[in-house]
Motif scaffolding. Structure first.
Motif, PDB file in Angstrom:
ATOM      1  N   LYS A 188      38.056  50.058  28.586  1.00  0.00           N
ATOM      2  CA  LYS A 188      37.918  50.558  29.961  1.00  0.00           C
ATOM      3  C   LYS A 188      36.672  49.994  30.632  1.00  0.00           C
ATOM      4  O   LYS A 188      36.747  49.465  31.750  1.00  0.00           O
ATOM      5  N   ASP A 189      35.518  50.084  29.965  1.00  0.00           N
ATOM      6  CA  ASP A 189      34.267  49.582  30.548  1.00  0.00           C
ATOM      7  C   ASP A 189      34.306  48.066  30.722  1.00  0.00           C
ATOM      8  O   ASP A 189      33.804  47.540  31.717  1.00  0.00           O
ATOM      9  N   SER A 235      36.525  47.210  33.772  1.00  0.00           N
ATOM     10  CA  SER A 235      35.888  47.561  35.051  1.00  0.00           C
ATOM     11  C   SER A 235      34.767  46.584  35.397  1.00  0.00           C
ATOM     12  O   SER A 235      34.587  46.217  36.565  1.00  0.00           O
ATOM     13  N   ARG A 236      34.015  46.091  34.378  1.00  0.00           N
ATOM     14  CA  ARG A 236      32.962  45.110  34.643  1.00  0.00           C
ATOM     15  C   ARG A 236      33.558  43.779  35.085  1.00  0.00           C
ATOM     16  O   ARG A 236      33.081  43.151  36.042  1.00  0.00           O
ATOM     17  N   CYS A 245      36.519  43.209  36.481  1.00  0.00           N
ATOM     18  CA  CYS A 245      37.083  43.349  37.823  1.00  0.00           C
ATOM     19  C   CYS A 245      35.981  43.411  38.875  1.00  0.00           C
ATOM     20  O   CYS A 245      36.124  42.839  39.961  1.00  0.00           O
ATOM     21  N   GLY A 246      34.876  44.091  38.559  1.00  0.00           N
ATOM     22  CA  GLY A 246      33.764  44.165  39.496  1.00  0.00           C
ATOM     23  C   GLY A 246      33.155  42.800  39.772  1.00  0.00           C
ATOM     24  O   GLY A 246      32.828  42.471  40.917  1.00  0.00           O
ATOM     25  N   LYS A 259      41.655  55.268  39.632  1.00  0.00           N
ATOM     26  CA  LYS A 259      40.293  54.741  39.631  1.00  0.00           C
ATOM     27  C   LYS A 259      39.783  54.584  38.207  1.00  0.00           C
ATOM     28  O   LYS A 259      39.982  55.460  37.356  1.00  0.00           O
ATOM     29  N   VAL A 260      39.123  53.452  37.970  1.00  0.00           N
ATOM     30  CA  VAL A 260      38.528  53.153  36.672  1.00  0.00           C
ATOM     31  C   VAL A 260      37.033  52.953  36.897  1.00  0.00           C
ATOM     32  O   VAL A 260      36.635  51.987  37.543  1.00  0.00           O
ATOM     33  N   ASN A 261      36.236  53.895  36.422  1.00  0.00           N
ATOM     34  CA  ASN A 261      34.787  53.896  36.688  1.00  0.00           C
ATOM     35  C   ASN A 261      34.508  53.779  38.187  1.00  0.00           C
ATOM     36  O   ASN A 261      33.624  53.055  38.636  1.00  0.00           O
ATOM     37  N   ILE A 293      42.220  50.581  40.844  1.00  0.00           N
ATOM     38  CA  ILE A 293      42.911  49.540  40.074  1.00  0.00           C
ATOM     39  C   ILE A 293      44.385  49.914  39.943  1.00  0.00           C
ATOM     40  O   ILE A 293      44.738  51.081  39.761  1.00  0.00           O
ATOM     41  N   MET A 298      36.387  52.444  40.528  1.00  0.00           N
ATOM     42  CA  MET A 298      37.042  51.321  41.217  1.00  0.00           C
ATOM     43  C   MET A 298      38.553  51.507  41.201  1.00  0.00           C
ATOM     44  O   MET A 298      39.142  51.783  40.157  1.00  0.00           O
ATOM     45  N   ASP A 351      40.018  57.324  35.264  1.00  0.00           N
ATOM     46  CA  ASP A 351      38.992  58.368  35.294  1.00  0.00           C
ATOM     47  C   ASP A 351      39.638  59.752  35.261  1.00  0.00           C
ATOM     48  O   ASP A 351      40.547  60.050  36.060  1.00  0.00           O
TER      49      ASP A 351
END
Length: 322
Positions: free
Chosen positions: A269-270, A273-274, A276-277, A116-118, A122, A120, A68
């Motif tokens: 990136k998106d 992040s999804r 990992c979430g 942080k990535v979105n 990481i 979160m 980010d």
């Protein structure tokens, strides 16, 4: 006369001088031959706009685009002995390292960082192919292991961007020993219940593909990336058969179940992040297309329900008249 000689005449000469244009302003697409202005290519994350071909991306630029606002903290990695075997071929190993460091401005072939990535946190490691082919040596192994230990300590997912020609031959068995060492680090992540995501970029071959590059909980590859162990020519000479044209490409591996998905760099990136979430059991915002796909079966069921009810009423009425 002084004014004419010192100002006017030099300006007239400059008009007739041929202006030198840097050679790297325009970059040619290997697939289509399209010429792309270098700033447009950088703005598009080194993806050719029309053909979608993924060029090699500098490691630092990848980190900036991944985290980010381009903000991240480099993780301190342990130092190792520079030339443990005193290796020399056509030139000394120490001289090769000096040349690589002067050309790239980097100390080694991997960058380990946290950010942080979105939103979160990481931890990630990015291999730099421009530094001795991204080869796996003692310094690279120590850096990756340090990143994994930091991820376990801070309880964050670990994302590995692999790009390598394999183990570093100038370090012999000490280089090969980094394969089991990094495997132990991956096991530590799993015991801690933390996701280990691998992104295979072009190329990922040799000892790297035989170790940590193929041990991810989720295997993602960039389009067109070359992924394998031995080279195409070596395999053809060994098996004495002609291999498919797309052999060892990301799309070929996806078709044969070796990786989980092929994702464009523009959506990487998106996607990460999804993933990992989901693996960290957090609330994740699904993409619009996935939401629409999940609603379609429900809508079709609702549409079919009135017809079923009407048919049931008709059958009940017919039974009553009988």
């Amino acid at each position: 006369m002084n004014w004419i000689n010192s100002i006017v005449r030099p300006k007239i000469r400059d008009l007739w001088k041929k202006r030198e244009v840097p050679e790297n302003l325009w970059i040619k697409c290997p697939e289509t031959g399209e010429m792309v202005f270098h700033r447009d290519l950088e703005a598009n994350l080194w993806v050719v706009p029309n053909s979608g071909h993924h060029m090699r991306m500098p490691a630092r630029r990848r980190l900036e685009s991944f985290f980010d606002d381009g903000k991240y903290d480099r993780i301190k990695v342990p130092s190792v002995q520079t030339d443990p075997l005193k290796f020399r071929d056509s030139k000394r190993y120490t001289d090769r390292l000096k040349d690589a460091r002067s050309k790239t401005g980097e100390d080694e072939a991997v960058h380990v960082a946290q950010g942080k990535v979105n939103g979160m946190a990481i931890t990630t490691a990015v291999q730099d192919f421009s530094f001795v082919g991204g080869s796996l040596g003692m310094a690279v192994g120590e850096a990756i292991l340090a990143g994994m230990l930091k991820a376990v300590e801070d309880k964050t997912p670990f994302v590995m961007f692999a790009a390598s020609g394999g183990a570093r031959m100038q370090e012999g068995i000490l280089s090969l020993m980094q394969m089991p060492r990094t495997t132990v680090g991956i096991q530590m992540l799993r015991e801690a219940g933390l996701p280990y995501i691998v992104v295979l970029t072009n190329p990922t071959t040799g000892g790297v593909s035989a170790s940590y590059a193929m041990l991810g909980d989720i295997q993602i590859a960039e389009p067109g990336a070359q992924i394998g162990f031995a080279g195409r020519r070596v395999i053809e000479q060994t098996v004495r058969e002609k291999l498919p044209e797309d052999f060892q490409t990301a799309e070929y591996l996806l078709e044969h179940g070796m990786i989980d998905m092929v994702v464009s760099r523009l959506e990487m990136k998106d996607t990460i992040s999804r993933v990992c979430g989901i693996l960290m059991k957090r609330e994740v915002e699904l993409p619009q297309m996935a939401l629409e796909a999940s609603k379609e079966p429900a809508a079709s069921e609702d549409a079919a329900k009135p017809e079923t009810d009407a048919q049931a009423d008709k059958e009940t009425g017919a039974a009553g008249q009988a």
